[in-house]
Structure formats: structure tokens, C-alpha cells
Design a protein around this motif. Structure first.
Motif, PDB file in Angstrom:
ATOM      1  N   LYS A 155       0.827  -1.205   0.000  1.00  0.00           N
ATOM      2  CA  LYS A 155       0.000   0.000   0.000  1.00  0.00           C
ATOM      3  C   LYS A 155       0.864   1.259   0.000  1.00  0.00           C
ATOM      4  N   GLU A 156       1.887   1.256   0.854  1.00  0.00           N
ATOM      5  CA  GLU A 156       2.763   2.419   0.976  1.00  0.00           C
ATOM      6  C   GLU A 156       3.494   2.719  -0.325  1.00  0.00           C
ATOM      7  N   ASN A 157       3.748   1.660  -1.113  1.00  0.00           N
ATOM      8  CA  ASN A 157       4.547   1.838  -2.327  1.00  0.00           C
ATOM      9  C   ASN A 157       3.746   1.595  -3.605  1.00  0.00           C
ATOM     10  N   ASN A 158       2.416   1.518  -3.458  1.00  0.00           N
ATOM     11  CA  ASN A 158       1.520   1.408  -4.601  1.00  0.00           C
ATOM     12  C   ASN A 158       1.898   0.246  -5.526  1.00  0.00           C
ATOM     13  N   ILE A 159       2.097  -0.908  -4.949  1.00  0.00           N
ATOM     14  CA  ILE A 159       2.403  -2.107  -5.740  1.00  0.00           C
ATOM     15  C   ILE A 159       1.089  -2.684  -6.245  1.00  0.00           C
ATOM     16  N   THR A 160       0.795  -2.468  -7.503  1.00  0.00           N
ATOM     17  CA  THR A 160      -0.418  -2.991  -8.118  1.00  0.00           C
ATOM     18  C   THR A 160      -0.077  -3.547  -9.485  1.00  0.00           C
ATOM     19  N   GLY A 161      -1.028  -4.248 -10.074  1.00  0.00           N
ATOM     20  CA  GLY A 161      -0.782  -4.802 -11.396  1.00  0.00           C
ATOM     21  C   GLY A 161      -1.490  -6.129 -11.564  1.00  0.00           C
ATOM     22  N   THR A 162      -0.768  -7.090 -12.126  1.00  0.00           N
ATOM     23  CA  THR A 162      -1.319  -8.422 -12.390  1.00  0.00           C
ATOM     24  C   THR A 162      -0.545  -9.436 -11.554  1.00  0.00           C
ATOM     25  N   PRO A 163      -1.122  -9.934 -10.502  1.00  0.00           N
ATOM     26  CA  PRO A 163      -0.348 -10.772  -9.569  1.00  0.00           C
ATOM     27  C   PRO A 163      -0.409 -12.271  -9.868  1.00  0.00           C
ATOM     28  N   TYR A 164       0.617 -12.946  -9.392  1.00  0.00           N
ATOM     29  CA  TYR A 164       0.527 -14.380  -9.113  1.00  0.00           C
ATOM     30  C   TYR A 164       0.631 -14.457  -7.601  1.00  0.00           C
ATOM     31  N   ASN A 165      -0.513 -14.730  -6.957  1.00  0.00           N
ATOM     32  CA  ASN A 165      -0.531 -14.695  -5.501  1.00  0.00           C
ATOM     33  C   ASN A 165      -0.711 -16.077  -4.913  1.00  0.00           C
ATOM     34  N   HIS A 166      -0.214 -16.242  -3.707  1.00  0.00           N
ATOM     35  CA  HIS A 166      -0.423 -17.492  -2.983  1.00  0.00           C
ATOM     36  C   HIS A 166      -1.909 -17.711  -2.754  1.00  0.00           C
ATOM     37  N   PHE A 167      -2.329 -18.965  -2.786  1.00  0.00           N
ATOM     38  CA  PHE A 167      -3.731 -19.352  -2.604  1.00  0.00           C
ATOM     39  C   PHE A 167      -4.343 -18.705  -1.361  1.00  0.00           C
ATOM     40  N   GLY A 168      -3.554 -18.615  -0.285  1.00  0.00           N
ATOM     41  CA  GLY A 168      -4.065 -18.109   0.986  1.00  0.00           C
ATOM     42  C   GLY A 168      -4.062 -16.609   1.119  1.00  0.00           C
ATOM     43  N   THR A 169      -3.788 -15.883   0.019  1.00  0.00           N
ATOM     44  CA  THR A 169      -3.770 -14.415   0.082  1.00  0.00           C
ATOM     45  C   THR A 169      -4.711 -13.747  -0.903  1.00  0.00           C
ATOM     46  N   GLY A 170      -5.406 -14.534  -1.713  1.00  0.00           N
ATOM     47  CA  GLY A 170      -6.258 -13.949  -2.751  1.00  0.00           C
ATOM     48  C   GLY A 170      -7.387 -13.097  -2.196  1.00  0.00           C
ATOM     49  N   GLY A 171      -8.010 -13.558  -1.126  1.00  0.00           N
ATOM     50  CA  GLY A 171      -9.087 -12.798  -0.507  1.00  0.00           C
ATOM     51  C   GLY A 171      -8.578 -11.528   0.130  1.00  0.00           C
ATOM     52  N   TYR A 172      -7.465 -11.631   0.825  1.00  0.00           N
ATOM     53  CA  TYR A 172      -6.877 -10.464   1.485  1.00  0.00           C
ATOM     54  C   TYR A 172      -6.445  -9.424   0.450  1.00  0.00           C
ATOM     55  N   LEU A 173      -6.033  -9.894  -0.726  1.00  0.00           N
ATOM     56  CA  LEU A 173      -5.597  -8.999  -1.792  1.00  0.00           C
ATOM     57  C   LEU A 173      -6.768  -8.161  -2.319  1.00  0.00           C
TER      58      LEU A 173
END
Length: 598
Positions: free
Chosen positions: A421-439
Motif C-alpha cells: 500500500k505504501e509503495n503502490n504495488i499494483t498490477g497483475t499478480p501471481y498470488n499465494h492461494f491463501g492471500t487472494g481474498g486479502y488482496l
């Protein structure tokens, strides 16, 4: 001194086996302590439950767009594919609670909900004149048996509706038809709310169906299934019951997507990937060790023998059919065992109470109905309550849980997402299964790669294919346009060697990817592309790389020797952000030895 309740025989003489009447103050005290125990036991931090966050994101989406979607709106790969959030009622409820009091409002609701469930079960048992000690002790066993399902998820509403439905139906059948008859008309409303909150409504439908069919059989065969205590319904009462059951069934279709909701939910249960999800495993599977949770379930199953005994002795068809129906229902998967335990607990406890009532020993009855056992049980509960705040009770039973409120940051990647959030990291992710909702909850409008909604086998297979670095995984990442990667493993410091067999190995060794964040459970990599150039220049770990520290010590030490100033700068940054990290302490210690040996 306790009052004595005397029983007289036909001649008016007092029987010798009079038993003490329950002291209401001791009884209320025991119940109060037990409810405090329930509240404390279920009041623990959000931990390892990503579902909560995509439910919140769904609630927010519905409020903002004023529509319950039928297509996925959260995944960049699955966008537009079928997704019916059939638990949307829960999503709105928890989103509303969050807006009132944050995560703690949701957790407080969870804790109070379970207190209500156990209180209502207790009150129902007391209507059947079940001894207070037996009621509370048996409900304590139930509390332990279902502790795997205390998470703040929509099944909580199913448990509430279970006990409400049982309370209404059993009070009507066994206590007072005239007094409780009007409450039957609340059942369609319960099913309306239930159908828009959780698919457990189908189990509720089974309860109502078994009850209605039982009453019909009794009406048709009164000589076989009635007694002085159990009377058949009148023709009018049976007709009304069928009308209420039919209207309740129609309520299932009163939802934003009608019958499609159930077709979708059914197709969802047929996915192959569910074979790898613990809660969908058979309770008799040898693949996993569920410990005492499954052991208690098996005890509940075999306790059904007591229910059948009661059914035969009392000529009570409902007890027998409920046991048989929910035994078959529960053996399908671990997630259904808790439903069985909650529903059947009433029938099991009543059966045990009946059997104990047949014991004619005067001394036993005095002890059983007296205050000594209640006092001892109350002291035991107080002892457990005292252990909960410091998590001692969970350590004793080797069950990971952190008592309290808010988010458990040892499991949820709060620090990593704060950095994003602090560094505005956005885009198209490959995220861990356990973080998709939090994302998707933390970044409204962003789309994830995957989350625990388990939309289809295809996305899960692709996720697993990339995670295991199967041949051609790099091209899949390119084709999907992935430009940043979130990895999470709350057990990372206990099993770090697993990183070498996962896609983290590729990202850590590829010059195309840069490590910007790491701690004891998570890592953030971004692609070396222009939009990330500024944040890479500022935060890339060029020298102090935890992956090299674990798997390639010579390279780790060589980098520090070649760039000591850079190493000190990166170590200081970690020191400022995570001074007590286990992994950092080890990395820092190794790095300082190299720097001091220059």
C-alpha cells in the motif's frame, strides 16, 4: 440446605428414594461460568482464514454495485466465469459489522453467536428435564468437538438456524403443541434468511423433512408409534405442518439467482481439487490425522446406539430417523461432521438422561442431582478460562490458536500488504492461494490470480502447475501478464527447505525478478519493468537475500563482502521494520560475522 422434592405413592406415603431439588443459584452459576468459557474459547484472532476477506470484499461489491453477481469479479484469469456468491447474506452482514466496528465487531458477533447457540441448546435440554450437570457437561464435550469450526465464516449462521429449528420443532412436538404451535410459522422466515446465507440450509431442509415425514408416519400408524406420552398430530395439525414445510421449501428459491444457485453449488462440490482440501476429506480417511476432533466425532456416532435404544423404549420414531439420516449425511466429509454433532447432541443427551433416570440407586441420584458435581465442574471451567488468555490451554492440547481480537499477524501477511500500500504495488499478480481474498479486500478494483473460493479445477491446476515449476511455467507467467508475486507460508521458518522445490526458487534466482520484501512468512517479488523501477531502486534486496542465506551460503557471504555498505543498509532497513523476526535475526547474525571478519 437444599430443598427436598418428595414423591408420594398411591397411598400418599413418601418414597424413600427422594432426591434433592436442584439449587437454582448453583445451576445459574454453572451455566454462567460455562457461557463465559464458550465466549472465551471462541474469541481468538483471525488466523489462516482468507475466506473472511473475500466475503468482506463481496459484501462491499454488492453494496457499491447494488447487485449480487453471477460472474467472477475478483480474478484476472477467472474474470467473467460463473460464480454465484450464495452466501451473500453473510457477506452483507459482516461488511456492515466491519463498517461499524472493524474486524473486532465481526469477531464479537462470532463469539456472541456461539454463546447463543449453546444457551439455546441448554434451554431446550431443560425443557426435557435433563439434569443441569449433565446438560452443561455434555455441551462442554460438544464445545470441544466443534472447536475446528469457530472461524468467522457463514457456517455460523447455519449453526444458529439449526438450533432455532430444533428448538421450535421439538418444543412443539414434546412440550406443548398449543403454546409452541404458532412458532411453527416462523420456520419459512428462517429458511428465507438461511437460503441467502449458507448452503447448510439443505441440512436444515433435511431436519424439517424428517420431522414432517415422521409425523405423517405416526399419523398413519398410530398403533405402532404412539404412547401415553407421544400423541399423533390431528389431521389439521398435520396439514398445517405440510403447508409450512412446502412454503419453507419454496423459500429456498427466493434468492437472487433462484434454482441456479443450487445447481452451481452442486457443481462446485464435484471439483477434483476438493480432494486436496482437508475439510472435504472423509472423517475415516487415513490420509490425514485430525486427532481428537475425529475421535470425538466417532464417539458421537457410536452414541447413536443410545438414541436408538431410547427410540425403541419410548416408541419415538423421530429419534431413530434423525440419527440414521444425519449419520449418512455426516460420513461424506469432515465439514459435515460438525453439523451431525450439533444436531444430534440434543437427541444423544436426552437419551443419556433417560437411561440415567432408570438407575434406581438413591445415593447415585443424590450425587447426580446435587451441587457437588456442579461445583467441581464450575471450578474446572474456571481453571480452563484462566488458561485461555495466555494460550496455555491451546499449547496443552497442541492446537494452534491465539486468543484475543483482531488479526494474527503471524499468519496473515499484514506487514507485506502494508508495504504494498505504501509503495503502490499494483498490477497483475501471481498470488499465494491463501492471500487472494486479502488482496482483493485490501486493494478494491484489483484482481487476484486465485483465492479460496475454489472457482474451478482449471485455475487451481494452473496455480499448482506454476507453484511446482512444471515444464513451461515461465511461459504461463508471461502469457498471464504477471508482474508481481506474493508468496505466503506461515510455517516458513519451520520448513524453509520447501522453498527450493517451489516457484520461489525461480524468482529468487532470476534476474528478471526483484525481491522487495521478506519476513518470517512472506515474500514479495516484482518484475524488473519500468513501472517498478523507482521502488526497485529504493527497496530491492540485492545483498541480504534470505534465499541465498538458506540455500547458498557462499554466495550470500560473497555478496556481503563485495558490497558491505549495501549489506549494512539492507540490514538496517530490516532492523527498523522487523527487529524481532526469527529469520532476520539469523540472517543478521550471519551477515555481521562476515562484515566483522573483513
Amino acid at each position: 440446605m437444599a430443598k427436598v422434592k418428595s414423591k408420594t405413592n398411591q397411598q400418599g406415603k413418601t418414597k424413600d428414594n427422594a432426591v434433592p431439588e436442584e439449587n437454582k443459584y448453583v445451576t445459574y452459576g454453572l451455566l454462567g461460568v460455562f457461557l463465559v468459557l464458550v465466549f472465551m474459547a471462541v474469541s481468538y484472532q483471525i488466523s489462516g482464514d482468507d475466506d473472511l476477506f473475500w466475503h468482506l470484499a463481496t459484501g462491499r461489491y454488492i453494496v457499491e454495485n447494488k447487485v449480487v453477481p453471477d460472474k467472477d469479479v475478483f480474478g484476472h484469469i477467472t474474470s467473467g466465469t460463473e460464480w454465484i456468491p450464495f452466501e451473500w447474506g453473510w457477506d452483507l452482514l459482516t461488511y456492515g459489522l466491519y463498517n461499524v466496528g472493524g474486524y473486532n465487531a465481526i469477531l464479537l458477533f462470532r463469539s456472541l453467536a456461539f454463546c447463543f447457540i449453546f444457551l439455546l441448546l441448554y434451554l431446550l435440554l431443560r425443557k426435557f428435564r435433563v439434569n443441569a450437570f449433565l446438560s452443561v457437561f455434555a455441551l462442554f464435550v460438544l464445545l470441544v468437538a466443534i472447536m475446528d469450526r469457530f472461524s468467522p465464516r457463514p457456517h455460523i449462521l447455519t449453526y444458529i438456524f439449526f438450533v432455532l429449528l430444533l428448538y421450535i420443532l421439538l418444543s412443539y412436538k414434546y412440550i406443548d403443541k398449543q403454546k409452541y404451535g404458532k412458532r411453527l410459522y416462523l420456520i419459512p422466515l428462517i429458511f428465507l434468511l438461511w437460503a441467502n446465507s449458507h448452503m447448510g440450509v439443505l441440512a436444515g431442509g433435511l431436519i424439517l423433512f424428517v420431522f414432517t415425514v415422521t409425523e405423517t408416519i405416526i399419523y398413519l400408524k398410530p398403533s405402532s408409534f404412539t404412547s401415553a406420552e407421544l400423541k399423533a398430530l390431528s389431521k389439521t395439525e398435520l396439514r398445517n405442518l405440510w403447508i409450512i414445510s412446502a412454503v419453507s421449501a419454496l423459500m429456498l428459491l427466493v434468492n437472487p439467482h433462484g434454482i441456479s444457485t443450487y445447481v452451481y453449488a452442486y457443481s462446485h462440490t464435484k471439483m477434483k481439487m476438493l480432494e486436496s482440501v482437508n475439510e472435504w476429506q472423509s472423517p475415516f480417511s487415513s490420509k490425514l490425522d485430525f486427532g481428537y476432533i475425529v475421535t470425538l466425532y466417532k464417539i458421537f456416532i457410536f452414541s447413536g446406539i443410545l438414541v436408538l435404544y431410547y427410540a425403541v423404549k419410548k416408541r419415538d420414531l423421530l429419534f431413530a430417523l434423525m440419527y440414521i439420516s444425519f449419520l449418512i449425511y455426516s460420513v461424506r466429509a469432515i465439514r459435515f461432521t460438525i453439523d451431525y454433532e450439533i444436531i444430534m447432541s440434543v437427541f444423544i443427551i436426552i437419551s443419556i438422561s433417560y437411561i440415567l433416570s432408570q438407575v434406581r440407586a438413591t445415593g447415585f441420584k443424590k450425587i447426580y442431582n446435587g451441587n457437588v458435581l456442579k461445583g467441581a465442574l464450575g471450578i474446572f471451567f474456571i481453571y480452563i478460562i484462566a488458561l485461555i488468555p495466555n494460550n496455555e490451554i491451546y499449547q496443552k492440547i497442541q492446537y494452534y490458536r491465539v486468543s484475543g481480537w483482531g488479526i494474527n499477524t503471524d499468519f496473515i501477511p499484514v506487514q507485506l500488504f502494508d508495504f504494498m500500500k505504501e509503495n503502490n504495488i499494483t498490477g497483475t499478480p501471481y498470488n499465494h492461494f491463501g492471500t487472494g481474498g486479502y488482496l482483493v479486500w485490501n486493494f478494491p478494483g484489483e484482481k487476484n490470480f486465485i483465492d479460496s473460493r475454489n472457482l474451478n479445477d482449471e485455475i487451481h491446476n494452473e496455480y499448482s502447475y506454476i507453484m511446482a515449476m512444471q515444464p513451461g511455467f515461465e511461459k504461463k507467467l508471461e502469457d498471464r501478464g504477471v508482474d508481481y508475486v506474493i508468496y505466503l507460508d506461515p510455517d516458513l521458518i519451520r520448513r524453509p527447505t520447501e522453498l527450493k522445490g517451489l516457484v520461489t526458487n525461480y524468482f529468487s534466482n532470476s534476474k528478471k525478478w526483484k525481491l522487495l520484501f521478506w519476513d518470517d512468512k512472506s515474500m514479495l517479488f516484482v518484475k524488473d519493468i519500468p513501472k517498478f523501477s523507482e521502488v526497485i531502486n529504493k527497496y530491492e534486496y540485492k545483498t541480504v537475500d534470505p534465499y541465498d542465506f538458506i540455500f547458498n551460503k557462499p554466495e550470500f557471504e560473497n555478496r556481503i563482502r563485495l558490497n558491505p555498505d549495501g549489506a549494512r543498509s539492507e540490514l538496517k532497513r530490516k532492523m527498523d521494520s522487523e527487529p524481532n523476526g526469527f529469520l532476520f535475526k539469523n540472517v543478521n547474525s550471519a551477515a555481521m560475522r562476515v562484515l566483522q571478519g573483513q
